[in-house]
Enzyme design. Structure first.
Site, PDB file in Angstrom:
ATOM      1  N   GLY A  82       1.845   5.340  -1.805  1.00 18.46           N
ATOM      2  CA  GLY A  82       1.552   4.484  -2.936  1.00 18.46           C
ATOM      3  C   GLY A  82       1.549   3.025  -2.525  1.00 18.46           C
ATOM      4  O   GLY A  82       2.034   2.660  -1.451  1.00 18.46           O
ATOM      5  N   CYS A  83       0.998   2.186  -3.395  1.00 19.87           N
ATOM      6  CA  CYS A  83       0.906   0.759  -3.068  1.00 19.87           C
ATOM      7  C   CYS A  83       2.286   0.117  -2.984  1.00 19.87           C
ATOM      8  O   CYS A  83       2.558  -0.665  -2.070  1.00 19.87           O
ATOM      9  CB  CYS A  83       0.017   0.040  -4.080  1.00 19.87           C
ATOM     10  N   TYR A  84       3.171   0.436  -3.927  1.00 25.28           N
ATOM     11  CA  TYR A  84       4.507  -0.165  -3.899  1.00 25.28           C
ATOM     12  C   TYR A  84       5.302   0.308  -2.670  1.00 25.28           C
ATOM     13  O   TYR A  84       5.922  -0.509  -1.988  1.00 25.28           O
ATOM     14  CB  TYR A  84       5.276   0.162  -5.178  1.00 25.28           C
ATOM     15  N   ALA A 125       4.118  -1.623   0.631  1.00 21.62           N
ATOM     16  CA  ALA A 125       4.627  -2.983   0.811  1.00 21.62           C
ATOM     17  C   ALA A 125       6.132  -2.981   1.032  1.00 21.62           C
ATOM     18  O   ALA A 125       6.662  -3.743   1.854  1.00 21.62           O
ATOM     19  CB  ALA A 125       4.271  -3.847  -0.406  1.00 21.62           C
TER      20      ALA A 125
END
Lengths: 345, 345, 345, 345
Positions: free
Chosen positions: C148-150, C153
């Site tokens: 996922g994007c979170y 990062a």
């Protein structure tokens, strides 16, 4: 103290009406209706109105009629057609923010809105509610048809030049720019943040329903055979509307003379400011207020008069104008509830 | 009717103070000063305040002192140090929105602001102006030090949990997000539209001057040895501030219990709303208003209490709070001039 | 030249995948599917891809299987569960951008996604596709579960500190900020321009489905008993994601040392930049690119290590990472198709 | 491989030129100059170009002349006047993105730019670089004057109608809307985020320097006695430019016929798309690309032809067009370096 109902109170215009009536010293908000949000409080749906415990009701005519003196209609077109006759019969003053009673010619309504007008007999009595231009007709009115947001800005921009006879040629270019709240509260592809942000586009070119209303207003102001090319644009901002209007200008017209004429025309208007020559209005100047700010310029080389008018589409373009009209109708000082300083940014 | 001066009136906070004082029934704005805009009218600089013909004056102490009962200082730090003693000597009540009198320990001021405090004797008398937490000290105060925007949101978020003893461990993570108006009106590379738009970034990490003020406030609330990790972020919006605060939560704490505690703590506060369990505040809810909206959640798995508080950095974070403090100082009902509904969008 | 299908190609991530595959010298886009946009061309739906005359097809397994070597799945969770087994059986390499194969424990999937995992036997073979952290597992993989994007990062922000043993305590605060495209292309009240603009808010506090994925990743990196408090926030911008991560830091840690460690860890990574001490990343720096920019700071007073990582949620957070993984899986140089300069603003 | 210098490389247009040249297979960027950022690397100033270690040099003519084959000038007007003669004397091809060589009549330059033209002898040789309209003059050119952003969009919108004789009357209304990057990188009050955000306004009405350039172009296309009323507006977005152009249309003209004419005129142009009747372009469609998207509509009632053209002001409006011109000048295929898919949002 007049008792007020707002019908369609959970849309953006209805919510701004709610805000203004709540802050109005001579109006008492007793009924808010919303089919979509029935049962919720105003504060639930609009946390900015924290503390407002009024509950949205279903828009039932009988209960509205029994309780209020004046009703603001913030509903889609045709919905006002369904409501207004009954409210009027019950003796309630109707301030209609929809399009249903703006066009005096029912056939033009049918042509542009795609539906027959079901109450054409009321059209003759409906007062077009743009006080700066047609104030005298408002006191004691039973049914007020508040102008659309684009016509409001455009007609305020056009009136002094037409009234003074500076503009006579019928062709008028109206290039207008609106914030997204003008598209309403429905979540549709065109109001998705990603679709709107970082983009500007024209929409409904040659087809926007405010076109005949602008033409009717220009004719009422004295322009013969108005030919209106109206192009609205969507701009990535929440509120605000700028109408940039282009007229053919006669030789010899200059910006300073036009400025003086506009300043004189609006010098006693509490909600209109004409900027000095060379200064154009920005929509941020009028955010949240009932004001209209106007700038003028003459392009001698192309013999064009350019007038820009900035309003907040949800206040002077809808809810504030409705309250201003109501004040006049009811004999309340016109700026009541509309004259408080608004946030400067 | 108290006569008011706003010093530094052309900055964003000063302009919002101007707006609020103009709309306040018990305050009369007689003097606005601005070195940068001296000679212009308020309406020239802030067209949103169209009609306000007050002229910005040079900030000359003598003329201010002769004319007003109360002065709001909306100036950068050190400028208030230069002005406050003279104003106080002249018998004028000073409501200071700068950082100069917030920290009780002059050595901490020197360490964080890089300059010696020139009026340390006044620090003991300066009242920290956060009414919801320390209201009782305000009536009759001569010098009020209004909190910074970040400390306001953060301390409102922290107070109930600390006062109730739910939070005892000293380490507090404060992750805050602010709109660009918090950076002030100066045009610098960091406030260029292109630099800010479509971007979010942390700034002044481990170095923001509100850090010791937050720590001082947490200690005053009863937290022993507060260790504050404060990271402000810049968000592409004009106004608004959200402080998301993370505390170590004891076992057994749950969201509903925390909600009840917060709701009870703030139930009589006119400007604070605690959202029901599971609902978090958005800065748009408080845009233009003096309100603080709070949401709470307990993450049982990580034993973390998360509290988010949304304010408008220019109102509850500065100008509104200053007026609220002034009301209390002067014995005016606390919500006067701050209780009108604001635009809902 | 490998033949590619993108399943769910009309969503935002699918459209960015389309863009990247179209510009990739070693991949040939032969099939794009979309139930919602079937029959339209890519250029119809995404005018930014003007000239692309590929037509969205219904997502029919048989025709996909017959035509391609590799399939990117840009579909909602559970949709990948339905598609992946058949594609794998047909010998097609599957790069899945959904959540369906990220969590190795099917019971955790069931707990957070509210549905039983229908292909738990595939979980052991699914490779978690975050090349900078687990590159070695990717070459030749049959099924890649892109993070996922979170988590992307956050794990990039956390890895060097955990791997070096600087962080050992399990409690990690993750305060993340995302642009609106992360919410997907559906027009819902929460993605309306007016709801998002000029506001920042936390959402799904203590409840976001990326939480267990972050915890799994932190454990894989070596953190014992990770306790993750994850709070995502919605920011008014189209693209971009910033994860600000807070760790308890041991005494004696300082920013320069941490910077050196991070710089060393990522010095050979083509898509990761560690900013010098004192500089924090902004999401605008990585807009449109597959890069991750990282900044670090140690707050000695509170013994906190703050690491911020900025990515483009639709590129390094989804589509770019998928292509990067595909490159590695297929033995193509890792930066192929991802290394062109992107618009600087 | 041609060696390239970009003069004024740290402004927005220069930075986009840097991006495009870095990604161009037949151009090698050897020199970037910037007085303001001399000594810093490109990546320092533009983190989006992470990895670019070129150092901005002082703009010294001698060292530029010794090292490159072609120079792009992305400097303010008058700066190109100072540089171009020397570069040309040194045998370097000059692609000038400034205004200095666009107007063929030096007296018009003097009138609008307030300074005498210091190299009027070069004007006859300068090729106006708008390939879609005047491509044939470009191969082998020594000095190319790239059009302004507003003239580019406006002339592309106007050309087919004028060339076909549909428009003959000279009066043309140009209402254009630009993102903020068009105002340049300087931090001035007018580019402050707070000044721009949530507002739209006209600026430099009747006074913008692109007016005579638009008139010159319209005359070159065949319009006799063009009278241009040009009003630019500032819109709250970073990039993008929309020019909405209004012509008097003869009776009998209809939208479908105009569409066919426009589609036919641009059918072989790689960077121009004409939208089908009834569809208008949005600037988001061309963000980051060298494309121009055009929509047309005829308003029969007002006898007005409305044409809207959307470009990215920094690409087709400046840097991309410069590269396109350079390609043609150098005999490189015209789309080289400009044909990669751009981010779709």
């Amino acid at each position: 103290m007049k008792r007020v109902a707002i019908i369609g109170a959970a849309g953006y215009a209805g919510a701004e009406l709610t805000r203004l009536v709540l802050g109005h010293p001579d109006l008492e908000l007793v009924t808010v209706t919303s089919a979509a949000e029935a049962g919720k409080t105003v504060a639930d749906v609009y946390p900015a109105l924290a503390g407002c415990t009024l509950v949205y009701a279903e828009p039932a005519l009988a209960s509205i009629a029994a309780n209020v003196d004046i009703a603001f209609l913030a509903v889609p077109h045709t919905a006002a057609l369904a409501l207004a006759p009954g409210l009027l019969d019950a003796g309630i003053t109707v301030i209609d923010a929809s399009a249903d009673f703006r066009l005096r010619d029912a056939s033009i309504y049918a042509a542009w809105y795609g539906v027959e007008h079901s109450a054409p007999d009321l059209l003759a009595d409906a007062i077009y509610g743009l006080p700066e231009l047609w104030r005298d007709a408002l006191p004691g009115a039973r049914l007020v048809a508040c102008p659309g947001c684009y016509p409001t800005a455009t007609l305020l921009a056009a009136a002094p030049a037409i009234e003074a006879g500076v503009v006579t040629s019928g062709r008028v270019i109206v290039d207008a720019k609106s914030g997204v709240s003008g598209a309403g509260r429905s979540a549709v592809p065109g109001t998705h943040y990603v679709a709107v942000n970082e983009s500007v586009a024209a929409y409904k070119v040659v087809a926007h329903r405010h076109t005949p209303e602008i033409a009717q207003g220009l004719a009422d102001l004295g322009l013969s055979d108005p030919r209106v090319a109206f192009t609205p644009h969507l701009v990535p901002m929440t509120r605000g509307l700028l109408s940039t209007v282009y007229f053919e200008a006669g030789a010899g017209t200059d910006t300073d003379a036009i400025y003086s004429m506009y300043a004189e025309r609006y010098k006693d208007e509490p909600f209109v400011t004409v900027h000095p020559s060379g200064r154009m209005p920005a929509t941020a100047e009028v955010r949240g207020s009932n004001r209209a700010h106007i700038g003028v310029a003459v392009d001698a080389a192309s013999r064009t008069l350019v007038v820009a008018c900035a309003i907040d589409n949800l206040v002077k373009g809808t809810s504030g104008q409705a309250v201003q009209c109501a004040n006049i109708v009811l004999g309340i000082p016109e700026t009541t509830g509309l004259d408080l300083p608004v946030p400067v940014l």
